[in-house]
Design an enzyme around this catalytic site. Structure first.
Site, PDB file in Angstrom:
ATOM      1  N   HIS A 204      -3.086 -28.882  34.199  1.00  0.00           N
ATOM      2  CA  HIS A 204      -2.330 -28.847  35.573  1.00  0.00           C
ATOM      3  C   HIS A 204      -2.089 -30.415  36.108  1.00  0.00           C
ATOM      4  O   HIS A 204      -1.052 -30.552  36.976  1.00  0.00           O
ATOM      5  CB  HIS A 204      -3.012 -27.749  36.410  1.00  0.00           C
ATOM      6  CG  HIS A 204      -2.577 -26.516  35.976  1.00  0.00           C
ATOM      7  ND1 HIS A 204      -3.066 -25.776  35.206  1.00  0.00           N
ATOM      8  CD2 HIS A 204      -1.193 -25.902  36.244  1.00  0.00           C
ATOM      9  CE1 HIS A 204      -2.162 -24.530  34.830  1.00  0.00           C
ATOM     10  NE2 HIS A 204      -1.253 -24.568  35.262  1.00  0.00           N
ATOM     11  N   ARG A 306       5.242 -22.717  41.714  1.00  0.00           N
ATOM     12  CA  ARG A 306       3.947 -22.327  41.392  1.00  0.00           C
ATOM     13  C   ARG A 306       3.372 -22.209  42.913  1.00  0.00           C
ATOM     14  O   ARG A 306       2.838 -23.272  43.269  1.00  0.00           O
ATOM     15  CB  ARG A 306       3.240 -23.547  40.521  1.00  0.00           C
ATOM     16  CG  ARG A 306       3.754 -23.585  39.120  1.00  0.00           C
ATOM     17  CD  ARG A 306       2.820 -24.639  38.266  1.00  0.00           C
ATOM     18  NE  ARG A 306       2.874 -24.535  36.996  1.00  0.00           N
ATOM     19  CZ  ARG A 306       3.878 -25.231  36.057  1.00  0.00           C
ATOM     20  NH1 ARG A 306       4.461 -26.200  36.789  1.00  0.00           N
ATOM     21  NH2 ARG A 306       3.520 -25.118  34.936  1.00  0.00           N
ATOM     22  N   ARG A 342       6.727 -17.733  41.642  1.00  0.00           N
ATOM     23  CA  ARG A 342       5.875 -16.769  40.763  1.00  0.00           C
ATOM     24  C   ARG A 342       4.498 -16.779  41.676  1.00  0.00           C
ATOM     25  O   ARG A 342       4.232 -17.661  42.641  1.00  0.00           O
ATOM     26  CB  ARG A 342       5.166 -17.844  39.908  1.00  0.00           C
ATOM     27  CG  ARG A 342       4.184 -17.128  38.995  1.00  0.00           C
ATOM     28  CD  ARG A 342       3.656 -18.187  37.817  1.00  0.00           C
ATOM     29  NE  ARG A 342       2.822 -19.246  38.169  1.00  0.00           N
ATOM     30  CZ  ARG A 342       2.400 -19.984  37.390  1.00  0.00           C
ATOM     31  NH1 ARG A 342       2.792 -20.042  36.128  1.00  0.00           N
ATOM     32  NH2 ARG A 342       1.852 -21.265  38.065  1.00  0.00           N
ATOM     33  N   CYS A 502       9.984 -21.870  31.379  1.00  0.00           N
ATOM     34  CA  CYS A 502       9.269 -22.724  32.366  1.00  0.00           C
ATOM     35  C   CYS A 502       8.290 -23.425  31.791  1.00  0.00           C
ATOM     36  O   CYS A 502       7.374 -23.802  32.887  1.00  0.00           O
ATOM     37  CB  CYS A 502       9.123 -21.751  33.716  1.00  0.00           C
ATOM     38  SG  CYS A 502       7.513 -20.555  33.297  1.00  0.00           S
TER      39      CYS A 502
END
Ligand code: PEP
Ligand code: MG
Length: 577
Positions: A204, A306, A342, A502
């Site tokens: 991430h 996100r 999301r 994605c």
């Protein structure tokens, strides 16, 4: 590309002297080039296991108080130079460092003969437990409290304070690894590039760097040994770090960047193949600042927001009002455009303090993503309600999808909850192999699917995406991953549902062609990657993409797949990548 005169990373020479100009090779995870002095991020400080016991508690306490005072003075100095919000936070932290009852708590441990560093640690943890029990505002200060503790510990032990040091000029931030929260709070104006020794292409931190538009290279051997202040040139496209670069190297990097910029100058408008087949090009975003930036760019919308990124450092669950306000600000720049949100993908590599279900043996396979929503439906419902209000008020085309869906029942449960909250379009991420294999059933009651190739690669190849050493297995060019993507696309087509991508794979221009050839209808990526993908599409027809897809899936290895596609793609593209 690589300068032929440079050596490979593991054999790299020291940062200055005769070895100057050597290259350390890693994996480029965020495009762009930059050069600047190294600023090392110090690792977290822990009390040493072999610390001697305290014999003179009074003298030890005097030193500990001096350590806390040094921390307070440093924070005060930073506050004087910070902007308004940061100033308030820093001032509150100064008060913690000067808190007498905290010093007293440490003193109690010293009186029992506990070593100085261990006593500081114990005192801080005692306070942290009390703060957590009090909840609310106090619970939110636990991170600050621990930060003060680490800094005081560093003072006591005479080692550098942990974390990203204050930056006073353009810098290349170098670390063993960076936590997502650390990356998210980097000062974009000061950080010209990021280099880490660990990390992987889908960690991430890598994702955040690309979203922030900061060139980044991970898996760089020996990066943390580079002395602070060493000049380095970072090439986020080639995945290279040149130590003490000569003027020619900096100029060559600059020229390559200019060539690419010139080639991309005409890249504009919606994504279309050479023969006019439309592929939506969308942005991956992680919060309001990203949304504002992406909203101003030539994009059709957002393919992945996100939401957990917004709350990485929150200690308590955000309220309905807080969330509504954030989503409003995220949607506002996209009036009339698509925004795929999301729901919270908390757990494993993205822990959220307020959604912690306790330790698990194997968090990546545990109660994360939608599984966590099933355990904490209150969190999901508050989020859906906030999204619905913000969507109505802003006029963005909001679609909501769930992370980590494995079965058709889970997909149905989620879709129902989304619609009950007045949100018209529900989708699921296809990032678990079980869901990819059964995409037709999983998507039957949903409006769309979106391939999360980062997790799909992790779970298909049984390779932890946080484990940078497993990068080869995590490569989305792995034929097994490509086969599963193909299966998922065919499943979606059977039930007439659009399938997007994605995960990071969507931002790789060659792989994007393969994905489109497999039937993918949208590609979502860090906005910095869009122009090259748009150019790649414009140079190839849909039948050519389909041909590239069949070449890739019939290859035996990831390297073969990439090589074969590269050879078959148009040279106007391959000479740039
Ligand atoms: C993915 O897994 O590919 C994805 C897009 O989600 P994340 O990287 O946030 O897990
Ligand atoms: Mg994922």
């Amino acid at each position: 590309m690589a300068d032929p005169n440079v050596a490979d990373g593991p054999a790299a020479a020291p940062a200055s002297g005769p070895g100057a100009g050597t290259v350390r090779r890693g994996i480029g995870v965020s495009p762009g080039t930059a050069s600047g002095p190294v600023v090392q991020v110090a690792p977290p400080v822990r009390p040493p296991a072999d610390e001697p016991p305290t014999t003179d508690a009074d003298a030890a306490l005097v030193e500990v108080k001096q350590a806390f005072e040094a921390v307070a003075a440093d924070l005060e100095e930073r506050a004087a130079r910070a902007d308004d919000t940061a100033q308030q936070i820093l001032k509150a932290t100064v008060l913690i460092a000067r808190d007498r009852s905290l010093h007293k708590a440490v003193g109690k441990h010293l009186a029992k003969g506990v070593g100085q560093a261990a006593a500081v640690h114990a005192g801080i943890e005692e306070f942290a437990a009390q703060f957590e029990a009090l909840g609310g505002y106090f619970a939110e200060r636990v991170t600050d409290l621990r930060d003060v503790g680490s800094r005081a510990l560093a003072q006591v032990l005479g080692v550098p304070a942990p974390g990203v040091p204050e930056l006073t000029g353009p810098s290349v931030v170098v670390a063993h690894d960076l936590a997502p929260a650390e990356t998210a709070t980097l000062d974009r104006a000061m950080v010209v590039a990021i280099v880490t020794e660990a990390g992987g292409r889908t960690s991430h931190t890598a994702i955040l760097a690309a979203q922030m538009g900061i060139p980044a290279v991970v898996q760089v051997p020996g990066a943390t040994e580079l002395p602070a202040g060493t000049l380095v040139a970072v090439d986020g496209d080639a995945g290279e770090v040149v130590v003490d670069p000569s003027e020619e190297v900096v100029a060559a990097l600059h020229r390559r960047r200019q060539r690419l910029t010139a080639a991309l100058a005409g890249s504009a408008g919606p994504g279309v193949t050479r023969d006019g087949h439309h592929v939506a090009l969308l942005a991956n975003i992680g919060g309001v600042a990203d949304a504002v930036e992406a909203g101003a760019q030539d994009l059709e919308g957002v393919g992945l927001f996100r939401t957990e990124f917004v709350f990485l450092s929150a200690d308590t669950a955000p309220t309905l009002a807080e969330q509504t306000e954030i989503y409003r600000q995220v949607f506002a720049p996209f009036e009339g455009r698509r925004v795929v949100v999301r729901t919270l993908d908390a757990g494993a590599d993205k822990p959220l303090a307020f959604a912690d279900l306790g330790p698990e043996e194997n968090p990546a396979l545990g109660r994360r993503g939608l599984r966590l929503s099933a355990e904490r439906p209150d969190l999901l419902d508050t989020q859906l309600e906030a999204l619905a209000v913000a969507a109505r008020e802003t006029g963005a085309d909001v679609r909501v999808m769930a992370p980590m869906v494995a079965t058709a029942e889970e997909a149905d449960w989620f879709a129902r909850r989304v619609r009950e909250n007045g949100l018209p379009k529900a989708g699921v991420m296809i990032e678990v192999p079980g869901a990819a294999l059964r995409a037709d059933h999983v998507l039957a009651d949903c409006d769309f699917g979106s391939l999360g190739t980062n997790d799909l690669a992790q779970y298909t190849m049984a390779a932890d995406r946080m484990q940078g050493e497993l990068s080869d297995l995590l490569d989305p060019w792995q034929p097994a991953v490509l086969s599963l993507i193909g299966t998922a696309c065919r499943g979606a087509a059977r039930v007439g549902r659009p399938m997007g991508v994605c995960g990071e794979a969507g931002g790789d221009p060659l792989l994007a062609l393969v994905l489109v050839g497999m039937g993918v209808s949208s590609l979502s990526m860090a906005p910095s990657k869009v122009p090259l993908v748009r150019l790649a599409l414009s140079l190839h027809s849909l039948p050519e993409c389909q041909h590239l897809a069949s070449i890739a899936t019939s290859a035996r290895t990831a390297t073969d797949a990439l090589t074969a596609v590269r050879e078959a793609a148009r040279p106007q593209l391959t000479e740039l990548v």
